[in-house]
Scaffold this active site. Sequence first.
Site, PDB file in Angstrom:
ATOM      1  N   ASP A   1      47.040  22.095 106.619  1.00 45.27           N
ATOM      2  CA  ASP A   1      46.649  22.711 105.339  1.00 45.27           C
ATOM      3  C   ASP A   1      47.070  21.881 104.113  1.00 45.27           C
ATOM      4  OD1 ASP A   1      49.340  23.311 105.735  1.00 45.27           O
ATOM      5  OD2 ASP A   1      49.115  25.479 105.580  1.00 45.27           O
TER       6      ASP A   1
ATOM      7  N   ARG B   1      56.044  20.717 117.632  1.00 44.43           N
ATOM      8  CA  ARG B   1      56.713  22.014 117.846  1.00 44.43           C
ATOM      9  C   ARG B   1      55.975  23.063 117.050  1.00 44.43           C
ATOM     10  NH1 ARG B   1      60.362  18.896 114.837  1.00 44.43           N
ATOM     11  NH2 ARG B   1      59.885  19.141 112.642  1.00 44.43           N
TER      12      ARG B   1
ATOM     13  N   SER C   1      47.846  24.069 111.101  1.00 44.42           N
ATOM     14  CA  SER C   1      48.975  23.815 110.201  1.00 44.42           C
ATOM     15  C   SER C   1      50.331  23.951 110.888  1.00 44.42           C
ATOM     16  CB  SER C   1      48.854  24.726 108.991  1.00 44.42           C
ATOM     17  OG  SER C   1      47.622  24.463 108.378  1.00 44.42           O
TER      18      SER C   1
HETATM   19  C1  GLC Z   1      54.717  25.036 108.434  1.00 46.34           C
HETATM   20  C2  GLC Z   1      53.907  24.054 109.263  1.00 46.34           C
HETATM   21  C3  GLC Z   1      53.147  23.089 108.381  1.00 46.34           C
HETATM   22  C4  GLC Z   1      52.335  23.843 107.342  1.00 46.34           C
HETATM   23  C5  GLC Z   1      53.218  24.809 106.573  1.00 46.34           C
HETATM   24  C6  GLC Z   1      52.439  25.630 105.567  1.00 46.34           C
HETATM   25  O1  GLC Z   1      55.708  24.351 107.777  1.00 46.34           O
HETATM   26  O2  GLC Z   1      54.753  23.359 110.143  1.00 46.34           O
HETATM   27  O3  GLC Z   1      52.301  22.282 109.153  1.00 46.34           O
HETATM   28  O4  GLC Z   1      51.752  22.941 106.463  1.00 46.34           O
HETATM   29  O5  GLC Z   1      53.871  25.682 107.475  1.00 46.34           O
HETATM   30  O6  GLC Z   1      51.455  26.376 106.179  1.00 46.34           O
END
Ligand code: GLC
Length: 499
Positions: free
Chosen positions: A229, A191, A176
């Site tokens: 996620d 990133r 995520s």
């Molecule tokens: C951050 C991550 C994203 C994820 C979110 C919730 O924003 O960059 O990919 O979905 O956290 O976990």
Amino acid sequence: MPASRRGSGSVTLPTGQTLAFHTRSSDADDLPHATKKRMADHLRKYESLFTLTPQRMRMIVEAFKDSLETGLAKAGQVVPMIPTYVFGWPSGEETGNFLAVDLGGTNLRVCLVTLEGEGKFEITQSKYRLTEEQKQEEGQVLFDFCAECLKTFVDSQIESGVIRKDCLLPLGFTFSYPCLQDRIDHGELIRWTKGFGASNTEGHDVVAMFRKSLEKNKVPAEIVALTCDTTGTLIASHYVNPRTRIACIFGTGCNAAYMERAGDIPKISHLGIDGNAEMAINCEWGAFDSFEHENLPRTKYDQIIDETSNKPGEQAFEKLISGRYLGEILRLIICELIDEGVLFLGQNTYKLEIPYSFDTAFLSLMESDPTDELLMIIGIFTHFFAVETTLAERQFFRALAKLVGKRAARLSACGIAAIVSKMGYLDEGCAVGADGSLYNKYPGFAERIHEGLQDIFGEKGKNIVTYHAEDGSGIGAAIIAGSSQSTHLSCREVLSSPL
Ligand code: GLC
């Protein structure tokens, strides 16, 4: 010691920690405390800083919508709007056994999921807490740790006869963090977010890295899908509630995913995908308003958080909303009042001065404290920070927590509203599957989002309803792996019969 103690006790927090408290009977004490008048003046100031009017919210929604469109039109935009190569909704009839690995902001989870069709499933899982050191170490070392945990889990499942030995198991990897994908089993990390900083990972294909660790540890698993996620949540929620159009995570980080017409994703028009095909978009909306900071109401506390973070300028929206930061916002306000001589005069406040020492779970507890004396708040301040509080101070802290929590929920409503309005879902209405510690545990978070949607859209805002989503990072990843398995390997042939 204060003279007027009336009682003491302890409560067990959802985290398992024990919180001790004691009560005092009056505000007058032998320590100098903030006057009610002074706190009331300060509260008015914070109210004006943290309150979002409906008009301001609508302005944010408009700017947000523009960013979503720009992200779909061109590569490399602030809000990256990532095409996920997850095509269309699940039929609900996906079946079979799948492994899922979920590398989240706080925990690593490994799961064995059995999809039984008709929207039904079973899941067995193990969870490991990630340390701050692990988040910063060499990327390959982090993936090695994931592979080791998975190996232990798979071995235990083999030992207990759930999984057959010598089988190669299909694996859905929930990673995520924003990754550029050009197919389902590939993803280049754009990133790190949520405080991660593992070296030699940004710009690399995380699937290839994890594969290397799986091979090194001889884990009998084949990564067939990489997902985020939010995308997993979108798919898993639709699997059980077909009215779902959008999925959001409000946890350590915050983000959303939804299903888009391929024809409305100009930046991938060269791929020649049928314009009417649908593809899930991982918005990575936490990046909204990053760098330029033109649209969001950032206070000086938000700016401090940003400037002292490992990624200054980035994830501007997320830094105002997610669980990683809310406690820190409140701590910075309290520290400012300590510096100004308003709070805790004559007390040793060094524990409060430690960055990120004020957990967002404390805000939840402060807002939900059911006692007149605000006993939970006493406990938080005495037990974790070794400072004495008066009832008036505790009421003041609770009011501050409310301002910070409410702003987060109302900004979340702005993000949802931007997708709703871009996709034209308002009249027909839709369900929004939501997950994450903030959404699930922060009292009133969902209600405040709904209130915010009505402030933005009026009565029609009631057509947009959030609900607690299915486990996207486990079930969702398995469904996605299931849908993509035919192009990779025939999973059911290599798996034992269903659990
Ligand atoms: C951050 C991550 C994203 C994820 C979110 C919730 O924003 O960059 O990919 O979905 O956290 O976990």
